[in-house]
Design a protein around this motif. Structure first.
Motif, PDB file in Angstrom:
ATOM      1  N   LEU A   1      47.552  37.141  58.362  1.00 34.23           N
ATOM      2  CA  LEU A   1      47.259  37.196  56.932  1.00 34.23           C
ATOM      3  C   LEU A   1      46.788  38.588  56.544  1.00 34.23           C
ATOM      4  O   LEU A   1      45.714  39.023  56.967  1.00 34.23           O
TER       5      LEU A   1
ATOM      6  N   ARG B   1      45.223  40.519  53.770  1.00 33.19           N
ATOM      7  CA  ARG B   1      44.489  40.310  52.527  1.00 33.19           C
ATOM      8  C   ARG B   1      44.371  41.645  51.810  1.00 33.19           C
ATOM      9  O   ARG B   1      44.135  42.681  52.436  1.00 33.19           O
TER      10      ARG B   1
ATOM     11  N   SER C   1      46.982  38.270  48.780  1.00 32.05           N
ATOM     12  CA  SER C   1      47.592  38.354  50.099  1.00 32.05           C
ATOM     13  C   SER C   1      48.994  38.959  50.038  1.00 32.05           C
ATOM     14  O   SER C   1      49.615  38.996  48.969  1.00 32.05           O
TER      15      SER C   1
END
Length: 474
Positions: A447, A449, A467
């Motif tokens: 992920l 961010r 994201s």
């Protein structure tokens, strides 16, 4: 549109060098997006956002205005990690998880690292994540940390560092999987041209890891959620569905004769493995918090007797205490005899006299965090704070110095990001997900961010972050 107003000077940018030239890994992406033009790029971005909204990918934001259901903001310009960089990161993450697992086995067992005074005993015993109830515990297959989300940042010089370890209930993997599916539909031509490593099989690896925790053939597996009001409920239900396992709440479970059963319309059914997304101390009223409305009485005793497997093991929170984080390089050296492949960010412990004095005198230049804070809360970014905020935070530190650490303000790397109809630089971090079962699996990507507010270094969704899809090139 794509380059005209974009500047990557005086900072490490993932797409462009300091001279303004695109990095090799981004050549095709840059060329393709420029060929699409601004109008088409915005159009595809809008389409991607609608797709994510239709999927209902939400998180719950708690604040003064009450609970708010939010869609995680998504940016269509990917973050790319070249294969040669990923090889090193993967090795470093595996090294870190192995060492932390040995650390947990030790501190709840013989305590050799404490006897050898590598880490002060009081640092462990004063951690809110250290559970005395787990002393002497032996989890299935001697694995404590089954699912990890390790936050990585790249500094101004381009070097990766571990910012923090998330070992209790790390969240965000559902966004990784859904972002990828939406990106495939949004830019099919990029996926046809580039060799992007897949992430779709994460639920398969997750289920395999959970099955490895028991010797039962065809085990009954459940994801244990606190319920629909939990901020990550979407992810709990998403993972249960993708794995083809049950989604349960505490009220769905009961313990009889030290075994865990699930209530069904056909009676009770024994549960063999539970992936819990509930905090340790809320898990069992008879062993931890008696006031918990989420727990199941007797489940911890059933676990200790080996009648049910839990992932992650209770007690792992001590290893993601931000104070214990500062000792991880020593932990790696102690158990593996190796230097860390991915270094920590330099850290000051407010419990240490000289460090405390330095932090109090230089708070305006530091990031100070609570040892068990999360979501961008319980922290102060010195250069972005007021004099009054600094003075107020100093009082918090002096009242409980063990509970605070400080770090220099890192000039996090940036990635071009579509803001309205313009391309601007925004700071990012990266959370890869690691599974520890029969072997260690690191999802190729993770992920990314992104701090959508200009100049912000706080990437958390609860603080206005979004994201990006993360591409590891094969």
């Amino acid at each position: 549109m794509f380059i005209a107003d974009y500047s990557a000077k005086n900072i490490y940018d993932e797409m462009f060098s300091s001279e303004g030239y695109p990095r090799k890994s981004y050549d095709f992406v840059k060329t393709k997006m420029e060929s699409l033009g601004g109008i088409e790029l915005v159009k595809r971005s809008t389409s991607a956002e609608r797709a994510l909204m239709s999927l209902g990918i939400t998180f719950t934001l708690y604040g003064d205005g009450g609970e708010q259901e939010r869609i995680m903001p998504f940016d269509v310009i990917p973050r790319i990690v070249p294969s040669e960089e990923w090889v090193s990161l993967e090795k470093g993450l595996k090294q870190r998880i192995q060492a932390l697992n040995l650390f947990l086995t030790d501190i709840y067992g013989e305590g050799k690292i404490l006897k050898d005074k590598i880490i002060p005993r009081d640092m462990i015993e004063s951690s809110s994540g250290f559970l005395k109830q787990c002393i002497g515990l032996k989890p299935p297959k001697d694995i404590w940390i089954h699912i990890t989300g390790t936050d990585l940042v790249r500094d101004g010089a381009g070097a990766f560092h571990v910012l923090e370890d998330n070992l209790r209930c790390p969240s965000g993997v559902s966004y990784v999987l859904e972002n990828r599916e939406v990106m495939k539909r949004t830019f099919p031509e990029l996926f046809e041209k580039l060799n992007i490593r897949q992430v779709y099989d994460y639920p398969y690896h997750l289920r395999s890891m959970l099955e490895n925790l028991t010797d039962v053939v065809d085990p009954v597996i459940a994801v244990w959620t606190p319920g629909v009001y939990n901020s990550a409920y979407y992810e709990h239900s998403f993972l249960a569905q993708k794995m083809g396992v049950y989604l349960v709440e505490g009220s769905d479970l009961i313990v009889e004769n030290h075994k865990v059963y699930m209530k069904t319309t056909k009676g009770l059914r024994k549960v063999d493995v539970i992936y819990r997304r509930i905090d340790d101390t809320f898990m069992d009223q008879s062993s931890f918090r008696p006031d918990s409305l989420l727990g199941v009485k007797g489940i911890f005793e059933a676990y200790k007797r080996g009648n049910v497997a839990l992932a992650n093991a209770p007690g792992t929170g001590v290893a993601d205490d931000k104070v214990i984080y500062s000792y991880v390089p020593k932990i790696i050296k102690y158990y593996l005899g190796e230097e860390p492949i991915i270094p920590n960010v330099p850290t000051y412990l407010c419990s240490e006299g000289p460090d405390l004095q330095f932090v109090l005198e230089n708070i305006h230049n530091l990031v100070v965090k609570a040892a068990n804070g999360a979501g961008g809360y319980g922290m102060i970014i010195g250069p972005k704070s007021t004099k009054q905020e600094q003075e107020d935070f100093k009082e918090l530190i002096k009242a409980d110095p063990r509970n605070y650490i400080a770090q220099p303000v890192l000039n996090l790397s940036t990635v071009p990001t579509l803001i309205a109809d313009k391309i601007e630089s925004r700071h990012v971090d990266l959370r890869p997900f690691i599974l520890y079962g029969k072997d260690i699996y690191v999802m190729p990507g993770g992920l990314t961010r992104v701090a959508l507010r200009k100049g912000s270094l706080v990437v958390n969704s609860s603080q206005g972050g979004g994201s990006k899809d993360t591409w590891v090139l094969g």
